[in-house]
Scaffold this motif. Structure first.
Motif, PDB file in Angstrom:
ATOM      1  N   SER A 299      -4.852   3.231   5.339  1.00 49.99           N
ATOM      2  CA  SER A 299      -5.148   1.849   4.696  1.00 49.99           C
ATOM      3  C   SER A 299      -3.944   1.092   5.325  1.00 49.99           C
ATOM      4  CB  SER A 299      -5.177   2.145   3.193  1.00 49.99           C
ATOM      5  OG  SER A 299      -3.986   2.714   2.617  1.00 49.99           O
ATOM      6  N   ALA A 300      -4.060  -0.040   4.896  1.00 52.51           N
ATOM      7  CA  ALA A 300      -3.195  -0.858   5.107  1.00 52.51           C
ATOM      8  C   ALA A 300      -1.829  -0.642   4.467  1.00 52.51           C
ATOM      9  CB  ALA A 300      -3.489  -2.517   4.959  1.00 52.51           C
ATOM     10  N   ALA A 301      -1.892  -0.233   2.940  1.00 56.07           N
ATOM     11  CA  ALA A 301      -0.458  -0.072   2.383  1.00 56.07           C
ATOM     12  C   ALA A 301       0.061   1.287   2.801  1.00 56.07           C
ATOM     13  CB  ALA A 301      -1.143   0.210   0.815  1.00 56.07           C
ATOM     14  N   SER A 302      -0.732   2.088   3.343  1.00 52.89           N
ATOM     15  CA  SER A 302       0.001   3.543   3.976  1.00 52.89           C
ATOM     16  C   SER A 302       0.612   3.402   5.042  1.00 52.89           C
ATOM     17  CB  SER A 302      -1.440   4.485   4.124  1.00 52.89           C
ATOM     18  OG  SER A 302      -1.980   4.236   5.285  1.00 52.89           O
ATOM     19  N   ARG A 303       0.681   2.141   5.600  1.00 50.15           N
ATOM     20  CA  ARG A 303       1.499   1.814   6.966  1.00 50.15           C
ATOM     21  C   ARG A 303       2.567   0.905   6.295  1.00 50.15           C
ATOM     22  NH1 ARG A 303      -0.718   4.126  11.674  1.00 50.15           N
ATOM     23  NH2 ARG A 303       0.591   2.882  12.781  1.00 50.15           N
TER      24      ARG A 303
ATOM     25  N   GLU B 126      -7.879  -4.062   9.086  1.00 52.33           N
ATOM     26  CA  GLU B 126      -7.429  -3.128   8.648  1.00 52.33           C
ATOM     27  C   GLU B 126      -7.998  -2.765   7.212  1.00 52.33           C
ATOM     28  OE1 GLU B 126      -3.031  -1.925   8.562  1.00 52.33           O
ATOM     29  OE2 GLU B 126      -2.759  -3.622  10.246  1.00 52.33           O
ATOM     30  N   PRO B 127      -8.039  -1.501   7.032  1.00 60.79           N
ATOM     31  CA  PRO B 127      -8.783  -1.166   5.743  1.00 60.79           C
ATOM     32  C   PRO B 127      -7.921  -1.207   4.475  1.00 60.79           C
ATOM     33  CG  PRO B 127      -8.359   0.860   6.872  1.00 60.79           C
ATOM     34  CD  PRO B 127      -7.842  -0.075   7.828  1.00 60.79           C
ATOM     35  N   ILE B 128      -8.673  -1.525   3.167  1.00 59.12           N
ATOM     36  CA  ILE B 128      -7.875  -1.346   1.986  1.00 59.12           C
ATOM     37  C   ILE B 128      -8.669  -0.265   1.488  1.00 59.12           C
ATOM     38  CG2 ILE B 128      -9.683  -2.674   0.949  1.00 59.12           C
ATOM     39  CD1 ILE B 128      -7.466  -4.055  -0.825  1.00 59.12           C
TER      40      ILE B 128
ATOM     41  N   GLY C 134       4.544   8.742  -7.269  1.00 57.93           N
ATOM     42  CA  GLY C 134       4.456   9.710  -6.360  1.00 57.93           C
ATOM     43  C   GLY C 134       3.401   9.515  -5.376  1.00 57.93           C
ATOM     44  N   ILE C 135       2.163   8.764  -5.990  1.00 55.33           N
ATOM     45  CA  ILE C 135       1.165   8.443  -5.214  1.00 55.33           C
ATOM     46  C   ILE C 135       1.491   7.614  -3.910  1.00 55.33           C
ATOM     47  CG2 ILE C 135      -1.103   6.875  -5.310  1.00 55.33           C
ATOM     48  CD1 ILE C 135      -1.267   7.684  -8.426  1.00 55.33           C
ATOM     49  N   THR C 136       2.166   6.809  -4.141  1.00 59.41           N
ATOM     50  CA  THR C 136       2.800   5.983  -2.820  1.00 59.41           C
ATOM     51  C   THR C 136       3.124   6.681  -1.741  1.00 59.41           C
ATOM     52  OG1 THR C 136       2.731   3.858  -4.255  1.00 59.41           O
ATOM     53  CG2 THR C 136       4.098   4.058  -2.298  1.00 59.41           C
ATOM     54  N   PHE C 137       4.064   7.817  -2.150  1.00 50.87           N
ATOM     55  CA  PHE C 137       4.596   8.634  -0.871  1.00 50.87           C
ATOM     56  C   PHE C 137       3.507   9.402  -0.368  1.00 50.87           C
ATOM     57  CE2 PHE C 137       8.083   7.196  -3.845  1.00 50.87           C
ATOM     58  CZ  PHE C 137       8.633   6.018  -2.805  1.00 50.87           C
ATOM     59  N   GLY C 138       2.422   9.825  -1.250  1.00 50.28           N
ATOM     60  CA  GLY C 138       1.373  10.689  -0.655  1.00 50.28           C
ATOM     61  C   GLY C 138       0.476  10.054   0.289  1.00 50.28           C
ATOM     62  N   LEU C 139       0.552   8.729   0.301  1.00 47.52           N
ATOM     63  CA  LEU C 139      -0.485   8.160   1.328  1.00 47.52           C
ATOM     64  C   LEU C 139      -0.259   8.661   2.728  1.00 47.52           C
ATOM     65  CD1 LEU C 139      -0.406   4.539  -0.482  1.00 47.52           C
ATOM     66  CD2 LEU C 139      -1.864   6.548  -0.605  1.00 47.52           C
ATOM     67  N   SER C 140       1.185   8.474   3.277  1.00 46.93           N
ATOM     68  CA  SER C 140       1.211   8.777   4.867  1.00 46.93           C
ATOM     69  C   SER C 140       0.829  10.188   5.132  1.00 46.93           C
ATOM     70  CB  SER C 140       2.636   8.299   4.963  1.00 46.93           C
ATOM     71  OG  SER C 140       2.937   7.008   4.911  1.00 46.93           O
ATOM     72  N   THR C 141       1.215  11.111   4.255  1.00 47.57           N
ATOM     73  CA  THR C 141       0.847  12.505   4.364  1.00 47.57           C
ATOM     74  C   THR C 141      -0.726  12.727   4.405  1.00 47.57           C
ATOM     75  OG1 THR C 141       2.738  13.294   3.170  1.00 47.57           O
ATOM     76  CG2 THR C 141       0.974  14.818   3.474  1.00 47.57           C
ATOM     77  N   HIS C 142      -1.251  11.960   3.532  1.00 45.70           N
ATOM     78  CA  HIS C 142      -2.895  11.948   3.268  1.00 45.70           C
ATOM     79  C   HIS C 142      -3.182  11.379   4.849  1.00 45.70           C
ATOM     80  CE1 HIS C 142      -6.760  11.840   1.507  1.00 45.70           C
ATOM     81  NE2 HIS C 142      -6.934  10.620   1.812  1.00 45.70           N
ATOM     82  N   SER C 143      -2.653  10.503   5.281  1.00 47.11           N
ATOM     83  CA  SER C 143      -3.377   9.833   6.561  1.00 47.11           C
ATOM     84  C   SER C 143      -2.602  10.548   7.821  1.00 47.11           C
ATOM     85  CB  SER C 143      -2.776   8.591   6.609  1.00 47.11           C
ATOM     86  OG  SER C 143      -3.151   7.807   5.553  1.00 47.11           O
ATOM     87  N   ARG C 144      -1.931  11.708   7.513  1.00 50.27           N
ATOM     88  CA  ARG C 144      -1.599  12.734   8.696  1.00 50.27           C
ATOM     89  C   ARG C 144      -0.673  11.834   9.815  1.00 50.27           C
ATOM     90  NH1 ARG C 144      -7.568  15.140   9.192  1.00 50.27           N
ATOM     91  NH2 ARG C 144      -7.820  15.953   6.984  1.00 50.27           N
ATOM     92  N   TYR C 145       0.087  10.923   9.093  1.00 48.15           N
ATOM     93  CA  TYR C 145       1.056  10.340   9.980  1.00 48.15           C
ATOM     94  C   TYR C 145       2.009  11.213  10.610  1.00 48.15           C
ATOM     95  CZ  TYR C 145      -1.532   6.027   8.246  1.00 48.15           C
ATOM     96  OH  TYR C 145      -2.283   5.067   8.014  1.00 48.15           O
TER      97      TYR C 145
END
Length: 384
Positions: free
Chosen positions: A131-135, A106-108, A157-168
């Motif tokens: 990324s691994a953290a986005s999941r 998995e990517p970092i 807020g960065i943490t909560f943007g990761l899943s949106t950024h990844s289009r989950y």
């Protein structure tokens, strides 16, 4: 502000935290930062410095170095980069017992970063999709154990943007956060650095997640005037939201800052609002101040706007957060806690921003020494 309190953080009694689990716990993502080592541009360089970059990671390390037992939680691949992250945390005294390990393939997250010089601005490219953290999701962390002795839990807020950024289809990190809220001690306040990043999500996407999160879970909000203007169309004194967004804000009066903080407290029902204010004169020379307001009416602002000759600004805000939280965790009186947190935070970040890379290799004694110098220099706010 005529009187500036003096705090001797070298003599603080932190024995209340001894023999227990981490008093401060935070979670988020760490990226591998690639910075050219040969002064070339990233597209031309063949040599890079590898370093760690991450808002919550920087904060946990900063607090640990100030003497507060701290833990960092993330999800990382079980490969050399993941183990390097764990090892760096441990060497700085940060607890890593509750890191979630993903498969090595998995990517970092990565951050390609070019440091600018006047008039060339710094430029960064995120590589954080999938990324691994986005999941990081429910069921991956034993939050009851991780937060057993926590006196403060934090994220950004960065943490909560990761899943949106990844289009989950769902916001995995928000689900993990809500699980933490269900299992944290009742007397453990929750802090958030709003930290809006347009490269991760739009204002509309951010508001959809962050507004209910703020209203339902957050006790301490750290933010900037710019983010509140951009996301919530909030004016600050004589400056309209659009003026602020356009970058045309000048010096703000105490009454305007105090009212701005009260407006945020009323809008989101938080207990404390802290604001960091940066004045970038050139790429290398910035000025810095901060302010904090609480729901009881206590207010404190930096006694002076202080110059910084930058080497690397990244991690500066997170280091300030560490100093601010140090004040809240080491001082029981609410008014004194705001004052102490601001003074420690201002000194710590001004030192950090003269260092390369994100991580705050700042010592408690040099923070105290700079606080002493500031006090000897007088307590009147000055604008240079």
């Amino acid at each position: 502000m005529d009187h500036v309190p003096h705090y001797n953080i070298l003599k603080d009694d932190l024995s209340q935290f001894a023999g227990k689990g981490p008093a401060f716990v935070t979670f988020g993502e760490v990226m591998i930062r690639d910075t050219p080592a040969d002064l070339e541009r990233p597209e031309r360089t063949r040599m890079v410095y590898l370093s760690m970059a991450g808002s919550e990671f920087t904060l946990a390390m900063g607090l640990s170095r100030l003497g507060i037992p701290s833990a960092y939680i993330t999800r990382i691949p079980d490969n050399p980069y993941g183990r390097s992250l764990r090892n760096i945390a441990r060497e700085q005294g940060v607890n890593t017992d509750h890191i979630a390990w993903a498969h090595k393939t998995e990517p970092i997250g990565r951050f390609i970063y070019e440091i600018g010089r006047t008039p060339r601005k710094n430029r960064g490219v995120y590589q954080r999709m999938f990324s691994a953290a986005s999941r990081m999701d429910r069921g991956m962390i034993d939050w009851t154990a991780a937060l057993a002795d926590a006196k403060l839990f934090h994220t950004s807020g960065i943490t909560f943007g990761l899943s949106t950024h990844s289009r989950y289809e769902k916001n995995y990190c928000y689900e993990a956060f809500k699980e933490a809220m269900e299992n944290k001690p009742q007397d453990c306040p929750v802090g958030l650095d709003f930290n809006y990043r347009a490269t991760l999500w739009s204002p509309e996407q951010a508001r959809a997640v962050m507004t209910p999160l703020l209203n339902e879970h957050i006790d301490i909000l750290i933010t900037t005037i710019e983010d509140m203007a951009k996301l919530y169309d909030m004016d600050c004194g004589q400056y309209s939201a659009q003026t602020i967004v356009n970058g045309d804000m000048g010096i703000v009066e105490d009454d305007d800052i105090r009212a701005f903080g009260r407006d945020i407290i009323a809008a989101f029902d938080v207990d404390i609002v802290a604001l960091t204010i940066r004045y970038p004169d050139t790429f290398e020379s910035h000025r810095w101040e901060s302010a904090a307001v609480d729901a009881q009416g206590n207010f404190f602002r930096s006694p002076a706007v202080k110059p910084i000759t930058l080497l690397d600004r990244l991690g500066g805000g997170d280091t300030w957060n560490a100093g601010f939280y140090y004040g809240l965790l080491s001082e029981s009186d609410p008014a004194k806690a705001l004052q102490k947190g601001l003074l420690v935070g201002d000194a710590a970040t001004r030192i950090k921003q003269t260092l390369m890379f994100d991580l705050p290799l700042v010592d408690k004694d040099e923070v105290q020494a700079l606080m002493n110098e500031d006090l000897l220099g007088g307590g009147k706010r000055t604008v240079r």
